[in-house]
Design an enzyme around this catalytic site. Structure first.
Site, PDB file in Angstrom:
ATOM      1  N   HIS A 247       0.170   5.003   6.918  1.00  0.00           N
ATOM      2  CA  HIS A 247       0.950   5.495   5.774  1.00  0.00           C
ATOM      3  C   HIS A 247       1.510   6.902   5.952  1.00  0.00           C
ATOM      4  O   HIS A 247       0.890   7.739   6.614  1.00  0.00           O
ATOM      5  CB  HIS A 247       0.078   5.460   4.513  1.00  0.00           C
ATOM      6  CG  HIS A 247      -0.484   4.100   4.238  1.00  0.00           C
ATOM      7  ND1 HIS A 247      -1.773   3.761   4.586  1.00  0.00           N
ATOM      8  CD2 HIS A 247       0.076   3.011   3.694  1.00  0.00           C
ATOM      9  CE1 HIS A 247      -1.983   2.498   4.257  1.00  0.00           C
ATOM     10  NE2 HIS A 247      -0.879   2.015   3.714  1.00  0.00           N
TER      11      HIS A 247
ATOM     12  N   SER B 294       0.799  -1.229   0.000  1.00  0.00           N
ATOM     13  CA  SER B 294       0.000   0.000   0.000  1.00  0.00           C
ATOM     14  C   SER B 294       0.832   1.280   0.000  1.00  0.00           C
ATOM     15  O   SER B 294       0.342   2.327  -0.414  1.00  0.00           O
ATOM     16  CB  SER B 294      -0.926   0.023   1.217  1.00  0.00           C
ATOM     17  OG  SER B 294      -0.181  -0.125   2.406  1.00  0.00           O
TER      18      SER B 294
ATOM     19  N   ASP C 256      -2.349   8.627   7.451  1.00  0.00           N
ATOM     20  CA  ASP C 256      -3.414   7.850   8.094  1.00  0.00           C
ATOM     21  C   ASP C 256      -2.787   6.862   9.071  1.00  0.00           C
ATOM     22  O   ASP C 256      -1.616   7.014   9.436  1.00  0.00           O
ATOM     23  CB  ASP C 256      -4.301   7.165   7.042  1.00  0.00           C
ATOM     24  CG  ASP C 256      -3.559   6.071   6.277  1.00  0.00           C
ATOM     25  OD1 ASP C 256      -2.389   5.766   6.614  1.00  0.00           O
ATOM     26  OD2 ASP C 256      -4.147   5.515   5.332  1.00  0.00           O
TER      27      ASP C 256
END
Ligand SMILES: *[C@@H]1O[C@H](CO)[C@@H](O)[C@H](O)[C@H]1NC(C)=O
Ligand SMILES: *[C@@H]1O[C@H](CO)[C@@H](O)[C@H](O)[C@H]1NC(C)=O
Ligand SMILES: *[C@@H]1O[C@H](CO)[C@@H](O)[C@H](O)[C@H]1NC(C)=O
Ligand SMILES: *[C@@H]1O[C@H](CO)[C@@H](O)[C@H](O)[C@H]1NC(C)=O
Ligand SMILES: *[C@@H]1O[C@H](CO)[C@@H](O)[C@H](O)[C@H]1NC(C)=O
Ligand SMILES: *[C@@H]1O[C@H](CO)[C@@H](O)[C@H](O)[C@H]1NC(C)=O
Ligand SMILES: *[C@@H]1O[C@H](CO)[C@@H](O)[C@H](O)[C@H]1NC(C)=O
Length: 375
Positions: free
Chosen positions: A339, A40, A336
């Site tokens: 990340h 991600s 977040d």
């Protein structure tokens, strides 16, 4: 006379500006394509096409992206893949493989020639990683199969010899490994840690050799950051009585992963002719950002800019749940719960591109791109 001097210094100045605006132009010719594998941190929307919980194509993600578009990047703006690609003269990351497949009007064979991003949020090195938590991910083995398809497609257009050259001169970025350790932690696994790292690394070796055997030569490999310090891990650690601190288990894994990857790459490069690599100690880089945060322009390196719960680290940055959203996003290390912010990704990319031996072994990414390979 004075006038003439002014005139020429004007042009000199202009020339410097042109160079300064486009410092990466030279790379466009040196680096035919960038192929990106991973999770991600570097996914730009692969999972939009999967029935996965690991998705980010909703607000406030993308709030600082052009047109504030939530593209599937787990970021307020451009992620590390974009930021790296920019430094090599690209506008942003090359497109996601599944995006190209789903948009049949795009000239696929033409589009793939500057590179493709295969990264999938939640994915790992092991085939089983990510499925329990996220339902659907594209593991590294499958990302490499997709790369094989792309290679065949390029071959159809360019022929085998030209393709072999493109493949050898291109850059292969790997940003993967964190999810193995998140899974271990979530599972409350009691498997011996050293054995677990060894099995991850042995599988990593198979994957990297597979890509090498297809003709890739330039490997830009990112280690795992101190994931025990992300807001998600801090929140769990506090809940479990660890206080306001990073989760040691995850940080130990991240460091062990880097140490083992270094040994793996040193061995591989002694065995495989023409293999070039740059291994990035993302753990050390990020730890420095945290320790010297003011120097790097951050004001908060613990809490997520966007999210809910302790450290904003318990729920995703998903507008319908009315998450907290910080005032100044560039002051936060974390966007977040997991990340980095766009600001942090830019700093990381800058370090990967031109960092010194403190962060990169045995060369940095810009040197890797320029390295000569013989085919
Ligand atoms: C994929 O393409 C189909 C058909 O054009 C479209 O309906 C769908 O929304 C696309 N999926 C995504 C995630 O863009
Ligand atoms: C790309 O290659 C694969 C495998 O050879 C093939 O199935 C696919 O149709 C090709 N795609 C395009 C658009 O050429
Ligand atoms: C491709 O390379 C091989 C081996 O170097 C050579 O024999 C062959 O003639 C080349 N083919 C083309 C189409 O250039
Ligand atoms: C976590 O659990 C899942 C599902 O039981 C399993 O497939 C996976 O291998 C486990 N991973 C680790 C690291 O324990
Ligand atoms: C990794 O290597 C460093 C430097 O050699 C060492 O200080 C550290 O203890 C090692 N960490 C792990 C978890 O293996
Ligand atoms: C946000 O923070 C950055 C870094 O501290 C600072 O340069 C900038 O001026 C701030 N922006 C606003 C709108 O306060
Ligand atoms: C890293 O990259 C920069 C810019 O390309 C280069 O000038 C520098 O020498 C490199 N640094 C080291 C120590 O590898």
């Amino acid at each position: 006379m004075a006038k003439k001097q002014n005139f020429s210094s004007y042009f000199l100045h202009l020339a410097i500006c042109v160079v300064a605006i486009n410092p990466a132009d030279a790379y466009e010719r040196k680096l035919p394509a960038i192929f990106i594998f991973g999770d991600s941190a570097i996914d730009i929307g692969t999972n939009n096409f999967l029935n996965s919980y690991a998705r980010a194509n909703f607000r406030y993600n993308g709030i600082d992206f052009p047109h504030s578009k939530p593209t599937g990047r787990f970021s307020n703006g451009f992620n590390i893949g974009d930021q790296l690609a920019m430094r090599f003269g690209f506008k942003k990351s090359p497109p996601a493989f599944l995006y190209l497949l789903n948009h049949t009007s795009i000239d696929f064979k033409k589009k793939v020639q500057r590179g493709v991003n295969f990264a999938s949020a939640g994915a790992g090195i092991l085939d089983e990683t990510g499925f329990k938590a996220w339902n659907a991910v594209i593991p590294l083995s499958q990302q490499i199969q997709q790369f094989k398809t792309v290679m065949r497609n390029i071959t159809e257009v360019k022929g085998p010899n030209a393709t072999a050259k493109i493949i050898a001169k291109s850059l292969y970025i790997f940003c993967v490994g964190a999810n193995e350790f998140f899974d271990y932690m979530r599972n409350k696994s009691t498997a011996p840690k050293e054995q677990f790292v060894a099995s991850v690394l042995s599988t990593y070796q198979d994957h990297l050799k597979n890509v090498y055997n297809m003709g890739a030569r330039k490997f830009g490999i990112m280690g795992v950051p101190p994931i025990g310090c992300c807001p998600y891990a801090r929140a769990i650690n506090e809940k479990e009585g660890g206080g306001d601190a990073c989760m040691q288990l995850l940080n130990d894994f991240a460091q062990a992963f880097y140490n083992s990857t270094l040994i793996l790459l040193q061995r591989m490069s002694s065995e495989l002719p023409e293999l070039k690599y740059s291994l990035a100690n993302v753990y050390e880089m990020t730890a420095d950002f945290i320790d010297n945060y003011a120097f790097f322009g951050f004001k908060d390196v613990k809490n997520a800019c966007c999210g809910l719960g302790n450290y904003n680290g318990e729920l995703a940055c998903y507008e319908p749940i009315s998450p907290n959203l910080c005032q100044n996003r560039s002051e936060y290390l974390f966007w977040d719960l997991y990340h980095p912010s766009q600001a942090a990704a830019a700093l990381l990319a800058e370090n990967l591109f031109r960092g010194d031996s403190r962060y990169l072994t045995p060369m940095n990414f810009s040197q890797l791109a320029e390295a000569q390979v013989h085919i």
